[in-house]
Design an enzyme around this catalytic site. Structure first.
Site, PDB file in Angstrom:
ATOM      1  N   LEU A 197      95.098  21.974  28.680  1.00  0.00           N
ATOM      2  CA  LEU A 197      94.285  21.240  29.640  1.00  0.00           C
ATOM      3  C   LEU A 197      93.414  20.200  28.954  1.00  0.00           C
ATOM      4  CD1 LEU A 197      93.194  24.026  32.163  1.00  0.00           C
ATOM      5  CD2 LEU A 197      94.884  22.216  32.490  1.00  0.00           C
ATOM      6  N   CYS A 198      92.981  20.486  27.729  1.00  0.00           N
ATOM      7  CA  CYS A 198      92.147  19.518  27.027  1.00  0.00           C
ATOM      8  C   CYS A 198      92.910  18.226  26.752  1.00  0.00           C
ATOM      9  CB  CYS A 198      91.606  20.118  25.725  1.00  0.00           C
ATOM     10  SG  CYS A 198      92.882  20.678  24.582  1.00  0.00           S
ATOM     11  N   THR A 199      94.213  18.358  26.448  1.00  0.00           N
ATOM     12  CA  THR A 199      95.042  17.171  26.231  1.00  0.00           C
ATOM     13  C   THR A 199      95.189  16.385  27.518  1.00  0.00           C
ATOM     14  OG1 THR A 199      96.284  18.240  24.455  1.00  0.00           O
ATOM     15  CG2 THR A 199      97.316  16.347  25.508  1.00  0.00           C
TER      16      THR A 199
END
EC number: 6.2.1.64
Length: 444
Positions: A209-211
């Site tokens: 999700l951070c990407t």
């Protein structure tokens, strides 16, 4: 579909069914009765009427099978027309199963194809028991797992632990993914079932999700950001439906905007559908090869005209054509197709007491919370939904021996939300065990 139809029509099939050979299966007896049985007696169910399902229906009908049912929950989309050859532009929006059945009966005279436009879960378990062979043309692990649990639920074992041959429901499974495909034959209790070989399927690709939120680098990242993050932010309280065109168009539009923000190109509507639905582009030739293999194995099972495949075929067409068969081993402790976890029960034990004892059994610690119990496809007690719980509640006070038709042993299927599949429990009744702890009664 009488044998009196054009004598030369089944000439190729006659070469297999009318002559003895060195490679025939056990019990094979050549003769015209085999073709008559294919056309008049045998019932085959095809699950799925998509790219693979269309090929399966065509191949089975042209292989002499006279009574075929097909079940599919989908309707025809324009994107299906490049490979699902039974459908035409005027069929868009119509149920796949109904159109496919009609087309096959138009092209192959004498065959009867009965369509079922519904989810596989909507059919009662007894529906699947009416067929001699079930052939899968599915693109979902969940659907395969469900059908596998159904056919394994029919399986019973003899006192010596060997499978009861009359309860084995053959399953032929095919699957394709781009230029790759597989076909396998499952005889529950004899060969590995679907659950035995879940390890064959690679894990689904996921993105951190951070990407997605901070450093998107590909069109797929932009699409998944709109799908997994932006939808929940902008359309709170609204469930996303991948089959809703308006929902998919919204995801596409938002993904394009995000792509422009990070200078990422190549986002198309078809790619958006593929990423959100985890769709791999289908190749018509792969469908044809895998379906032909499945149809041939179905014919072998029905007639024993040749020895069957052992037991898994893998096809790769990325560089040339490569096929191999692999004899995978059956998992002796499989919770779906094994004889079951042994449990000894007192002859006076009620269903309620049996459930209570299961919950206390150390072997099932952390595996059971609210177990539902079924026997030979009949629900003895269901924890949910409420209507089924109310219907089966009276069984709790009945003797388990009575509910199992007075048999001194048998296999119960246990379902629970904590389980990944069905837990098979092999119950043996003995007198004087009422006060025996279940931890020791089953030999654990």
């Amino acid at each position: 579909m009488a044998a009196s139809l054009a004598p030369t029509r089944w000439a190729d099939l006659d070469r297999l069914l009318l002559r003895p050979g060195n490679l025939v299966g056990p019990g094979f007896e050549p003769g015209p009765e085999l073709l008559e049985s294919l056309q008049n007696d045998l019932r085959v169910l095809v699950i799925g009427a998509g790219g693979l399902g269309c090929e399966l229906l065509k191949d089975l009908a042209l292989s002499g099978f006279g009574h075929i049912d097909v079940i599919d929950m989908d309707t025809i989309d324009v994107s299906n027309l490049n490979r699902q050859f039974l459908f035409r532009m005027q069929d868009v929006g119509k149920p796949k199963a109904e159109v496919a059945a009609e087309r096959v009966m138009q092209r192959v005279k004498g065959v009867t194809v009965v369509p079922h436009f519904c989810r596989i879960e909507e059919k009662d378990v007894s529906f699947y028991q009416d067929f001699h062979i079930i052939v899968l043309g599915l693109d979902s692990l969940e659907a395969r797992s469900y059908i596998n649990s159904v056919v394994c639920g029919f399986l019973e074992y003899e006192e010596d632990g060997s499978p009861d041959q009359s309860t084995i429901k053959p399953l032929v499974d095919g699957g394709t993914e781009g230029f790759k495909g597989h076909a396998r034959v499952i005889f529950p209790g004899i060969t590995p079932c679907f659950h035995c070989s879940l390890w064959l399927f690679p894990p689904q690709i996921t993105f951190p999700l951070c990407t997605l939120a901070e450093t998107p680098r590909s069109p797929a990242h932009c699409i998944e950001y709109a799908h997994l993050i932006q939808w929940g932010q902008d359309r709170q309280g609204e469930s996303f439906d991948a089959d809703n065109p308006e929902h998919m168009k919204w995801i596409y539009d938002q993904a394009v905007k995000r792509g422009e923000q990070f200078n990422i190109s190549g986002i198309t509507y078809s790619l958006t559908q593929g990423v959100v639905k985890n769709i791999v582009p289908a190749i018509a030739s792969t469908n044809a090869i895998v379906a032909a293999t499945c149809a041939l194995e179905t014919l072998k099972i029905a007639t024993m005209c040749s020895t069957g495949m052992e037991v898994y075929m893998q096809y790769t067409g990325t560089e040339g054509i490569y096929m191999r068969t692999v004899p995978h081993d059956k998992d002796p402790n499989c919770i779906m197709c094994s004889p079951g976890v042994p449990v000894e029960v007192d002859t006076t034990c009620t269903l309620q007491k049996f459930i209570d004892q299961l919950l206390k059994d150390s072997r099932f610690k952390l595996k059971l919370s609210k177990p539902s119990v079924s026997y030979h496809g009949d629900n003895l007690y269901m924890q949910a939904p409420p209507v089924l719980e109310e219907m089966t509640r009276p069984n709790l006070e009945l003797s388990l021996l009575t509910l199992m038709d007075g048999k001194t042993s048998g296999v119960l299927n246990i379902n629970d939300r904590r389980l990944t599949g069905v837990l098979r429990v092999r119950v043996t009744f003995k007198e004087g065990l009422d006060s025996v702890d279940m931890d020791t009664a089953g030999g654990g």
